[in-house]
Every structure is written in C-alpha cells, then in structure tokens.
Scaffold this active site. Structure first.
Site, PDB file in Angstrom:
ATOM      1  N   ASP A  51       4.434   3.082 -16.046  1.00 34.18           N
ATOM      2  CA  ASP A  51       3.121   3.412 -15.460  1.00 34.18           C
ATOM      3  C   ASP A  51       2.042   2.254 -15.630  1.00 34.18           C
ATOM      4  O   ASP A  51       2.353   1.535 -16.895  1.00 34.18           O
ATOM      5  CB  ASP A  51       2.719   4.678 -15.937  1.00 34.18           C
ATOM      6  CG  ASP A  51       1.868   5.319 -15.197  1.00 34.18           C
ATOM      7  OD1 ASP A  51       2.127   6.399 -14.483  1.00 34.18           O
ATOM      8  OD2 ASP A  51       0.616   4.883 -15.072  1.00 34.18           O
ATOM      9  N   ASP A  77       3.009  -2.352 -13.162  1.00 29.14           N
ATOM     10  CA  ASP A  77       2.102  -2.178 -12.027  1.00 29.14           C
ATOM     11  C   ASP A  77       3.312  -2.322 -11.114  1.00 29.14           C
ATOM     12  O   ASP A  77       3.656  -3.419 -10.697  1.00 29.14           O
ATOM     13  CB  ASP A  77       1.140  -3.493 -11.968  1.00 29.14           C
ATOM     14  CG  ASP A  77       0.335  -3.509 -10.700  1.00 29.14           C
ATOM     15  OD1 ASP A  77       0.715  -2.799  -9.639  1.00 29.14           O
ATOM     16  OD2 ASP A  77      -0.775  -4.196 -10.439  1.00 29.14           O
ATOM     17  N   VAL A  78       3.384  -1.464 -10.057  1.00 35.04           N
ATOM     18  CA  VAL A  78       4.452  -1.533  -9.057  1.00 35.04           C
ATOM     19  C   VAL A  78       4.355  -2.511  -7.829  1.00 35.04           C
ATOM     20  O   VAL A  78       5.013  -2.605  -7.103  1.00 35.04           O
ATOM     21  CB  VAL A  78       4.637   0.019  -8.314  1.00 35.04           C
ATOM     22  CG1 VAL A  78       5.305   0.930  -9.222  1.00 35.04           C
ATOM     23  CG2 VAL A  78       3.464   0.407  -7.662  1.00 35.04           C
ATOM     24  N   TYR A 175      -3.912   6.133   3.658  1.00 33.03           N
ATOM     25  CA  TYR A 175      -2.917   7.081   2.887  1.00 33.03           C
ATOM     26  C   TYR A 175      -1.630   7.444   3.865  1.00 33.03           C
ATOM     27  O   TYR A 175      -0.444   7.375   3.634  1.00 33.03           O
ATOM     28  CB  TYR A 175      -3.442   8.276   2.127  1.00 33.03           C
ATOM     29  CG  TYR A 175      -2.608   9.184   1.410  1.00 33.03           C
ATOM     30  CD1 TYR A 175      -2.475   8.565   0.114  1.00 33.03           C
ATOM     31  CD2 TYR A 175      -2.227  10.119   1.726  1.00 33.03           C
ATOM     32  CE1 TYR A 175      -1.383   9.094  -0.887  1.00 33.03           C
ATOM     33  CE2 TYR A 175      -1.305  11.023   0.579  1.00 33.03           C
ATOM     34  CZ  TYR A 175      -0.995  10.423  -0.348  1.00 33.03           C
ATOM     35  OH  TYR A 175      -0.199  11.081  -1.357  1.00 33.03           O
ATOM     36  N   LYS A 179       2.364   6.473   3.503  1.00 31.62           N
ATOM     37  CA  LYS A 179       3.408   7.508   3.580  1.00 31.62           C
ATOM     38  C   LYS A 179       4.465   7.584   4.571  1.00 31.62           C
ATOM     39  O   LYS A 179       5.520   8.011   4.742  1.00 31.62           O
ATOM     40  CB  LYS A 179       2.590   8.829   3.013  1.00 31.62           C
ATOM     41  CG  LYS A 179       1.730   9.033   1.763  1.00 31.62           C
ATOM     42  CD  LYS A 179       2.871   8.476   0.636  1.00 31.62           C
ATOM     43  CE  LYS A 179       2.206   8.682  -0.758  1.00 31.62           C
ATOM     44  NZ  LYS A 179       3.078   8.564  -1.778  1.00 31.62           N
ATOM     45  N   THR A 210      -3.229  17.703  -9.121  1.00 32.35           N
ATOM     46  CA  THR A 210      -3.122  16.615 -10.012  1.00 32.35           C
ATOM     47  C   THR A 210      -4.588  15.766 -10.242  1.00 32.35           C
ATOM     48  O   THR A 210      -5.405  16.190  -9.342  1.00 32.35           O
ATOM     49  CB  THR A 210      -2.003  15.548  -9.646  1.00 32.35           C
ATOM     50  OG1 THR A 210      -2.395  14.790  -8.317  1.00 32.35           O
ATOM     51  CG2 THR A 210      -0.788  16.139  -9.377  1.00 32.35           C
TER      52      THR A 210
END
Ligand code: NAI
Length: 270
Positions: A51, A77-78, A175, A179, A210
């Site tokens: 993460d 960091d992806v 977003y 997705k 969350t």
C-alpha cells in the site's frame, strides 16, 4: 434488513479455504483490501499487504500476526512499474509463491484533492485504478506462470457497468471510465491467461462504508438519497465484499474466470 455477518464470527479451521496459499493485496491497508487481508488470513493464507500508506499497512500486518497468521507490509505505489515488480518479487521471496493477487488499490476523483486540472485528475484516477491493476497483474503473472496456477481478483465497481446517477456526475467523471476499463481488462486477462492455469475475475461492489465514501456518508442528504438507490436499504460493509473476493480467490471457483460478480444490494437490478 439483512445485516453483515461480522468478521469476528469467521472460524479459523485446519482446512481453511485458503490454507497454505499466499495472497498479495494492493491497497491492502484500508477498506475493502484490508477486509480481504483479514478474511483471507483467517482462512489460512499468508498475506502481503502492499500500500502507498505504509504505516496503515504495517498496523494491519501486526494485527493479522497477533491473530496467529503470517503477514508482511510493503510500500507500493501501483502506478510505478518498478514498485509493482518489487512487491511481487518480495512476496515470492518471503512466502515462496504468489497464489492470489487482489487489486484493491483505488482512488475516487473526490478524494484526490482539489488542486488539479481536469486532465491531471482524469490521469490520476485512470493511473491508479486501471494502469495500476494492469502493472501489478503483469508482475504477479510472471510468478504465477512459473507456478502454473493463480487467481487474480480485481476490485472493480458497479461503476464499471453503469454510470453515476445524474446528480453525481457532469458526464466527465473519471471513476466510471476507469472501472469500465477494469471490467474489460478482467475479461481480456481471463482469456489470455486461462491456459496458464490463471483465473482472473472481478468483484463489482455498490457503495461500501470505507474512507472512500466517508464524504458521502457524512452528508446526510446525499447519503439518504444514495442509500435509497440500494433496494437492501444500506451500504455494504467491507467484509461483505471480501467474502465475494474470497470465493473467487479460492479453489471453490475453479471453473470461474472472466466473471464480474456484482455485490450491490440490488442497485443494478432495477
Ligand atoms: P479506501 O480508500 O478505504 O482504500 C483504498 C486503499 O488503496 C488505501 O489503503 C490507499 O492507501 C490505497 N491506495 C491508494 N492509492 C494507491 C496507490 N497509488 N498505490 C497503492 N495503494 C494505493 O477505499 P476502498 O473503498 O477500500 O476501495 C478499494 C477498492 O474498491 C477501490 O478500487 C475502489 O475503487 C473499489 N470500490 C469501492 C467502493 C466503495 O463504495 N467504497 C465501491 C466500488 C468499488
């Protein structure tokens, strides 16, 4: 109203559903990723929590270890290919394999600050949610192909299947764009990797409590309006999404690949 079964009722058994498996979870420090880590550990897996928030990742690893399972925390960091490669290599070095990858790292345009241009904001959301999932999967697959098995679970969203309600978007919200990419990336990877023994599936959650949805939950009017769009009458708890990910990650889903499992309290059924 049906309520979520709490994680505390999960029984750890000798024949855990993920006994002996190793799971690498991006965005694993908080929210849905953290719920996956705790649940998978309770089912016998060793967990690598990767993460951008290393402090939170370390705290969760300590919690999982205190509960009697193996866990490590690593910075990731992806959006950085080298870091994704390091996370995959470190997981294999530490635990001997990578059986499961959960791509849960994600951001919403609402949560990345207000000091960006439209283009910067769009790039950032696509980079983390879509490019990050591709980069991490590619490095996990290097190891899974040697092992000739693996299961990848992408945490997509119902926003990969439908757009936002009109009161939440001006039509240029990155977003859902990101997705939608994750959903079709899942299908493409599933086909391309099936003969290597690697399954690739997605979970498409509805609104879930969350940090990502805190701003919505803390706005009583907006919250009420959005809850009203879920026939079950509430948001999901992270553990309810993790249970779907557990099924897809486990050998119980041995003939499931390219699937997008919708967990949304009926939102998209209307
Ligand atoms: P969260 O904000 O609680 O957790 C996201 C995690 O990703 C955090 O630990 C964060 O530090 C990490 N992260 C962010 N950027 C990163 C990066 N560049 N590299 C590595 N880690 C990074 O959010 P939540 O809700 O747990 O989201 C998890 C996934 O579920 C995301 O992909 C999100 O889009 C998806 N999702 C969430 C829904 C919700 O209502 N909360 C609904 C549908 C999908």
């Amino acid at each position: 109203m049906t309520a979520a079964i709490p994680l505390s009722e999960e029984k750890k058994t000798i024949n855990g559903r993920l006994q002996g498996k190793v799971a690498l979870i991006t965005g694993g420090a908080l929210g849905i990723g953290a719920a996956c880590g705790e649940l998978f550990a309770a089912q016998g897996a060793s967990i690598a929590i990767a993460d951008i928030n290393l402090d939170a990742a370390k705290a969760l690893a300590s919690k999982i270890e205190a509960a009697g399972s193996q866990a490590i925390a690593m910075p990731l960091d992806v959006t950085r290919d080298i870091q994704c490669g390091n996370a995959a290599d470190e997981t294999r070095r530490k635990f001997g394999s990578i059986d499961i990858l959960v791509n849960s790292a994600g951001v919403s345009a609402r949560n990345i600050g207000n000091d960006m241009t439209f283009e910067q904001r769009w790039d950032r959301v696509i980079d983390v949610n879509l490019k990050g999932s591709v980069l991490m999967a590619r490095h996990a697959v290097r190891h899974m192909q040697q092992q000739k098995n693996g299961s990848i679970v992408n945490i997509a969203s119902i926003r990969g299947l439908i757009g936002y309600p009109d009161f939440m978007t001006d039509g240029f919200h990155p977003y859902p764009h990101s997705k939608g990419g994750v959903v079709n990336m899942t299908r493409d990877m599933a086909v391309g990797l099936a003969r290597s023994g690697i399954r690739v599936n997605a979970v498409c959650p509805g609104f879930t409590h969350t940090d990502m949805t805190n701003a919505v939950s803390n706005d009583p009017e907006l919250y009420k309006r959005i809850v009203g769009l879920h026939p079950i009458g509430r948001f999901a708890q992270p553990i309810e999404i993790a249970r779907a990910a557990l099924f897809l990650a486990s050998d119980e889903a041995s003939f499931v690949t390219g699937a997008c499992l919708v967990i949304d309290g009926g939102f998209t059924a209307q």
